[in-house]
Design a protein around this motif. Structure first.
Motif, short mmCIF file in Angstrom:
data_model
loop_
_atom_site.label_atom_id
_atom_site.label_comp_id
_atom_site.label_asym_id
_atom_site.label_seq_id
_atom_site.Cartn_x
_atom_site.Cartn_y
_atom_site.Cartn_z
N ALA A 1 1.09 -0.79 0.35
CA ALA A 1 0.00 -0.12 -0.06
C ALA A 1 1.55 1.19 0.14
CB ALA A 1 -0.73 0.04 0.92
N LEU A 2 2.02 1.29 0.68
CA LEU A 2 2.06 2.70 0.25
C LEU A 2 4.23 2.63 -0.61
CD1 LEU A 2 4.09 2.24 4.59
CD2 LEU A 2 2.75 3.91 3.55
N THR A 3 4.49 1.08 -0.85
CA THR A 3 4.85 1.11 -2.26
C THR A 3 4.14 1.72 -3.22
OG1 THR A 3 6.26 -0.11 -2.03
CG2 THR A 3 6.60 0.23 -3.69
N PHE A 4 2.84 1.69 -3.25
CA PHE A 4 1.87 2.15 -4.25
C PHE A 4 1.27 3.19 -4.16
CE2 PHE A 4 -2.72 2.02 -5.67
CZ PHE A 4 -2.57 1.81 -7.08
N SER B 1 11.16 -0.12 -11.14
CA SER B 1 11.35 -1.10 -11.26
C SER B 1 12.26 -1.64 -9.62
CB SER B 1 13.11 -1.58 -12.36
OG SER B 1 13.42 -0.18 -11.82
N VAL B 2 12.39 -0.67 -8.94
CA VAL B 2 12.81 -0.67 -7.38
C VAL B 2 11.75 -1.22 -6.49
CG1 VAL B 2 14.20 -0.26 -5.46
CG2 VAL B 2 15.13 0.30 -7.97
N GLY B 3 10.24 -0.57 -7.02
CA GLY B 3 8.99 -0.83 -6.54
C GLY B 3 8.34 -2.28 -7.15
N ILE C 1 8.44 -5.39 -4.46
CA ILE C 1 6.65 -5.91 -3.76
C ILE C 1 7.06 -7.57 -4.03
CG2 ILE C 1 4.71 -6.31 -4.74
CD1 ILE C 1 5.14 -3.99 -2.56
N ILE C 2 7.43 -7.82 -6.09
CA ILE C 2 7.09 -9.34 -5.62
C ILE C 2 8.72 -9.93 -4.72
CG2 ILE C 2 8.32 -10.46 -7.57
CD1 ILE C 2 5.65 -9.88 -8.78
N SER D 1 1.08 -11.91 -12.10
CA SER D 1 0.90 -11.06 -13.56
C SER D 1 0.04 -9.71 -12.39
CB SER D 1 0.60 -11.66 -14.34
OG SER D 1 1.26 -12.40 -15.36
N THR D 2 -1.45 -10.16 -11.86
CA THR D 2 -1.81 -9.44 -10.83
C THR D 2 -0.59 -8.24 -10.25
OG1 THR D 2 -3.43 -11.29 -10.39
CG2 THR D 2 -4.07 -9.75 -8.85
N LEU D 3 -0.51 -8.93 -9.46
CA LEU D 3 0.58 -7.80 -8.80
C LEU D 3 1.29 -6.33 -9.82
CD1 LEU D 3 2.38 -9.90 -5.63
CD2 LEU D 3 0.46 -7.93 -5.50
N THR D 4 2.20 -6.78 -11.08
CA THR D 4 2.48 -6.06 -11.70
C THR D 4 1.41 -5.14 -12.32
OG1 THR D 4 4.27 -7.92 -12.05
CG2 THR D 4 3.81 -6.22 -13.32
N GLY D 5 0.62 -6.30 -12.58
CA GLY D 5 -0.64 -5.01 -13.17
C GLY D 5 -1.34 -3.99 -12.54
N ALA D 6 -1.33 -4.73 -11.13
CA ALA D 6 -1.90 -3.48 -9.86
C ALA D 6 -1.24 -2.50 -9.31
CB ALA D 6 -1.98 -4.20 -9.05
N PHE D 7 0.42 -3.36 -9.08
CA PHE D 7 1.57 -2.05 -9.35
C PHE D 7 1.07 -1.31 -9.93
CE2 PHE D 7 5.64 -0.30 -9.03
CZ PHE D 7 5.60 0.69 -7.51
N MET D 8 1.62 -1.32 -11.96
CA MET D 8 2.04 -0.27 -12.68
C MET D 8 0.71 0.17 -13.33
SD MET D 8 3.87 -2.57 -15.17
CE MET D 8 4.77 -1.21 -16.03
N ALA D 9 -0.54 -0.18 -12.28
CA ALA D 9 -1.64 0.36 -12.98
C ALA D 9 -1.69 1.87 -12.04
CB ALA D 9 -2.88 -0.23 -12.12
#
Length: 439
Positions: free
Chosen positions: A28-31, A132-134, A138-139, A148-156
């Protein structure tokens, strides 16, 4: 054929692991910092009409103010991510967020194009490696089956940040002047930096990790040398194609995000505040689509990773068709609906591309691998998208420029298609060193 995720070989099996509560707090904080990142980056687009009128700037100059950030991100993300892998991801994140917040404040006090360009340069410097670091951070603390879910959600988060940046930027600019928009973004970023510093640290991160191992727990036989670094990043055709396809597809989203407020101002006669809010709706649609497409990809491809490339191809081709038709339509409600449908899918490739990069690169260099993905995204898409669209707009008009940009999705689809054709052989090649070591 049975496929495995190469980057998890030699690490604990975590397909049934559940993320801890602290992992979600870190997410949440990184997002939130990613929101700040893109709010600071995209607030500029909401004040384009005001800067153009006050300083007499051309569309090319406006495009350069937007593109310089993406250019710096593209050029510096790789070396800065390598440093972050070695120096510490949490400390690097705090330093980067502090810099872009101060630079955003510098935008607020700029008095001419040159000063604004300099301030935007430092915004780009601060934001260069954050994505990239964030995502690597998370990963590293979540199970691998959520990639895929985390990558898509984070990049969103980038799209959500763009939504808030443009919407609030337009409102602040209309009511209090364009400088207030930058001040608001700077204050938000500074507040998050303080919260992050008080909450997240490397020790607690190590204790919360469930998805991968730390760099010193890497699989036998892998040494973090420069040679192994580049071998891990570029050893397969499919991972290279994932880099390229992702970057080419994001060219379209970057162009639309940067120029939609101006498009609505010029062709729909909307005032800057209304144009900013309306444009933000399209970016929000793109962000929702990014999350949904990532989750759908994980579900459809749970037992067959090569399908992730196929899903990316579908997203590209559908985007090209919908937006190609949309920008041929006469401005009006029907066109806006069509643009919205296209925007829902335009960044759907982020989740599949990120998952493939994680699957085909070793865990210890994930930050650098995602830096390479970010490099491709910026140099092929996010940097040239706004700039080249501005150049085209100066020559043929913004509407005709928008008619051409959906064609880039066809080249992205070609890249993903080539990657899919090589995936089976590439995953075997990536597994070979580990299997030989285990034997």
């Amino acid at each position: 054929m049975h496929y495995v995720e190469a980057s998890t070989l030699g690490t604990p099996v975590t397909s049934v692991a559940r993320p801890r509560l602290y992992a979600w707090l870190v997410f949440a904080l990184t997002f939130g910092l990613l929101l700040s990142d893109y709010m600071s980056r995209q607030v500029l687009n909401a004040v384009f009409p005001l800067l153009k009128a006050e300083w007499g700037l051309s569309d090319t100059q406006l495009g350069s103010l937007s593109g310089v950030v993406a250019l710096l991100v593209g050029v510096l993300t790789f070396p800065l991510s390598v440093m972050a892998d070695r120096w510490g991801r949490v400390r690097s994140i705090l330093l980067m967020a502090t810099l872009w917040s101060l630079a955003t404040l510098g935008c607020a006090i700029s008095t001419n194009y040159g000063q604004m360009l300099t301030a935007r340069f430092f915004v780009g410097l601060g934001e260069a490696a954050y994505g990239s670091v964030g995502i690597a951070l998370i990963i590293g603390i979540f199970p691998s089956h959520l990639r895929s879910t985390l990558t898509g959600a984070f990049m969103a988060g980038g799209a959500f940040g763009s939504v808030v940046g443009m919407a609030l930027g337009g409102v602040f600019a209309a009511r209090f002047g364009w400088r207030s928009a930058f001040v608001a973004m700077a204050i938000f970023g500074a507040a998050l930096v303080v919260t992050y510093a008080l909450t997240v640290n490397e020790r607690r991160m190590r204790g919360s990790a469930t998805g991968t191992t730390e760099p010193r727990e890497i699989r036998p036989g892998f040494r973090l040398s420069l040679r192994n670094l580049f071998a891990g990043l570029f050893s397969t055709t499919s991972v290279i194609c994932a880099y390229i396809g992702s970057g080419l597809q994001l060219f379209i989203m970057a162009a639309v995000i940067a120029w939609m407020p101006s498009y609505l101002n010029r062709y729909y006669a909307m005032q800057p505040d209304k144009a900013g809010v309306t444009a933000a709706v399209f970016v929000l649609i793109g962000a929702i689509g990014m999350v949904v497409c990532g989750a759908v990809t994980d579900r459809v491809c749970r037992h067959s990773p090569p399908r992730k490339m196929a899903m990316a191809i579908v997203y590209c081709l559908t985007t090209a068709a919908i937006l190609g038709v949309a920008f041929q339509m006469t401005p009006g409600a029907s066109q806006l609906i069509a643009i919205g449908l296209g925007m829902f899918l335009v960044a759907g490739t982020c989740g599949p591309a990120g998952a493939m990069v994680a699957n085909l690169t070793p865990t210890p260099i994930h930050a650098t691998a995602f830096a390479t993905l970010t490099l491709a995204n910026n140099l092929l898409g996010l940097a040239p998208g706004p700039l080249l669209t501005g150049v085209l707009a100066d020559h043929v008009g913004l509407l005709d420029a928008f008619k051409l940009i959906p064609l880039m999705a066809l080249f992205a689809a070609l890249a993903f298609w080539i990657g899919r054709a090589h995936y089976a052989d590439d995953i075997d090649r990536v597994r070979a060193p580990t299997l030989a070591t285990e034997a």
